[in-house]
Design an enzyme around this catalytic site. Structure first.
Site, PDB file in Angstrom:
ATOM      1  CD  GLU A   1       2.421  -3.911  -4.398  1.00 51.88           C
ATOM      2  OE1 GLU A   1       2.292  -4.880  -3.644  1.00 51.88           O
ATOM      3  OE2 GLU A   1       3.514  -3.372  -4.632  1.00 51.88           O
TER       4      GLU A   1
ATOM      5  CD  GLU B   1       3.938   0.417  -2.176  1.00 53.31           C
ATOM      6  OE1 GLU B   1       4.756  -0.529  -2.092  1.00 53.31           O
ATOM      7  OE2 GLU B   1       2.736   0.303  -1.946  1.00 53.31           O
TER       8      GLU B   1
END
Ligand code: BG6
Length: 484
Positions: free
Chosen positions: A188, A382
């Site tokens: 991220e 994810e």
């Protein structure tokens, strides 16, 4: 045709949230080891747990406590990895995403030689995965840089961290390259502006007059350079291996079709894409760069940086997807939290107990947008639902809400694949309950496997199969055909 043959189904984790063993095997302190659990804060206010100060770090370093610093204990994968991997194999996993804790290999980040015990631990894990026919997907940096680098250099703000990270990557590629084909550079990568300490070791007090935001973009630039260097090195050392970027896909919708709302939304989405644009297109997007200039946030670059970024772009695009956000220029619009963001509430979507908006169609929209923009294979690394689970007297957990969440998302993912999106695989977050990144809670559970541990670390740590375990097992066995 729906999911292609060989589609990589599996699950995703991060070292700092599930390994434990924070002081074992020569591991050094990482930024995750000072992340506190606060029992009485509003769980929708992620800043309450992700914020940092020098005082808070000192306080954390003065104690060995694992009750209020839950990432130190994780769920003890460090000692139970064989049992956990066996459960993943039982579910039929083709792939398992995990990260290598930098501070296990270089405890302060600056040692001359890597820590052999740390290397041996991961090597054992990879050997066990090979035995079980589970392909590793390895994140090199997932919220766990050595604390020492945060304190000494203000984390990624300092250019010297690039070399230290690339040295760590070299050791990983040389030692694990024979087991690992798929790598991710920074988890991220865009999260740097939401929680700069966790992502990049930035301590606001050390930013001085320059300010935290400027430090964030400087650190992001250093990560782009380091990522490009790591990709170049991977190609040199492990032919055939692939490097992916990792983005939080924060798809934002306009709250209304008023052009002002649409324009504000467009800005949000461009800001999110920025981090992937650089790594796929090999250049700073002009609009974002201009925006940084206007705000006085342009990072300092060295000669050769842009060339390096241009010449070493990623092989695939991976991302996390949990929810969508909505944007409005109306200051009174009702707000709701998401994955470490606060956005405007979407009246058409239900929310989880943590306020995250559940949006399966947004998943398909995100897949299509990403594929159409980048034309690179995608990997969903994810996706999942954090919920409180109830254990019945006989030990079972009937988590039909979790199955409903996944079923709805898989249907949309399937449609995207049928529409032509090239998708390498899917790893749920997380296949086993672990410590939450945002709130440091244990009770925010994502797993198909229940772990007997409460927020304060009480419990046996025993693993049991939830109802969703059997459901996901069937999904994998039928390559996503049977979602009932
Ligand atoms: C992602 C992170 O943002 O979301 C994971 O990469 C994290 O580390 C996951 O655990 C879910 O967030 P949370 O705060 O519910 O753990």
């Amino acid at each position: 045709m729906s999911f292609p043959e060989g589609f990589l189904w599996g699950g995703a984790t991060a070292a700092n949230q599930f390994e434990g063993g924070w002081k074992e095997g020569g591991k050094g302190w990482s930024v995750a080891d000072v992340a506190p659990y606060r029992p009485n804060v509003d769980v929708k206010d992620y800043k309450a747990t992700t914020g940092v100060s020098l005082e808070r770090i000192r306080e954390a370093q003065s104690t060995e406590d694992t009750t209020y610093y839950p990432k130190r204990r994780g769920i003890d994968f460090y000692h139970r990895y064989k049992e956990d991997l066996a459960l993943f194999a039982e579910m039929g996993f083709k792939v398992f995403r995990l990260s290598v804790a930098w501070s296990r290999i270089f405890p302060t980040g600056e040692e001359e030689q890597p820590n052999e015990e740390g290397l041996a631990f991961y090597e054992d894990v990879f050997k066990e995965m090979k035995r079980l026919n589970i392909e590793p997907l390895v994140t090199l940096s997932h919220y766990e840089m050595p604390l020492s680098l945060a304190l000494k250099y203000n984390g990624w703000t300092d250019r010297r961290v690039i070399g230290l990270f690339v040295k760590f990557c070299r050791v990983c590629f040389e030692r694990f390259g024979k087991y690992v084909k798929y790598w991710l550079n920074f988890n991220e990568v865009d999260s740097i502006i939401r929680h700069s300490f966790i992502t990049a070791g930035i301590i606001p007090e050390l930013c001085g007059e320059r300010g935290e935001l400027a430090c964030c973009y400087q650190a992001a630039h250093h990560q782009f350079v380091a990522g490009a260097m790591a990709t170049r090195l991977l190609r040199e050392l492990v032919p055939g291996a692939q490097m992916g970027l990792m983005l939080t896909k924060l798809t934002t919708y306009p709250r209304t079709c008023a052009p002002e709302d649409v324009a504000a939304t467009q800005k949000k989405n461009l800001e999110n894409y920025f981090y992937a644009d650089v790594q796929v297109f090999g250049e700073y997007p002009r609009l974002m760069f201009r925006d940084l200039e206007k705000r006085g946030l342009t990072p300092v670059m060295e000669t050769g940086d842009l060339e390096l970024i241009r010449e070493n772009t990623v092989d695939f695009v991976s991302f996390s997807y949990y929810m969508t956000m909505t944007e409005s220029v109306d200051p009174n619009a009702e707000r709701t939290p998401g994955n470490t963001v606060l956005g405007v509430k979407n009246p058409y979507l239900p929310t989880s107990d943590w306020g995250w908006q559940i949006d399966p169609v947004g998943f398909r929209i995100s897949l299509i947008e990403l594929y159409d923009r980048y034309r690179k294979p995608l990997f969903v690394v994810e996706n999942g639902l954090g919920m409180k689970d109830t254990v019945e007297k006989d030990g079972s957990v009937h988590d039909s809400y979790r199955v409903d969440y996944f079923r709805a998302h898989f249907k949309e993912m399937k449609r995207a694949v049928e529409d032509g999106v090239e998708l390498m695989g899917y790893t749920s977050w997380a296949p086993i309950d672990l410590i939450s990144a945002g709130t440091n809670q244990m009770s925010k559970r994502y797993g198909f496997i229940y772990v007997d541990q409460d927020d304060l670390g009480g419990g046996t740590l025993n693993r049991t199969r939830k109802d969703s375990f059997y459901w996901y097992q069937k999904v994998i066995a039928t390559n996503g055909e049977d979602l009932d």
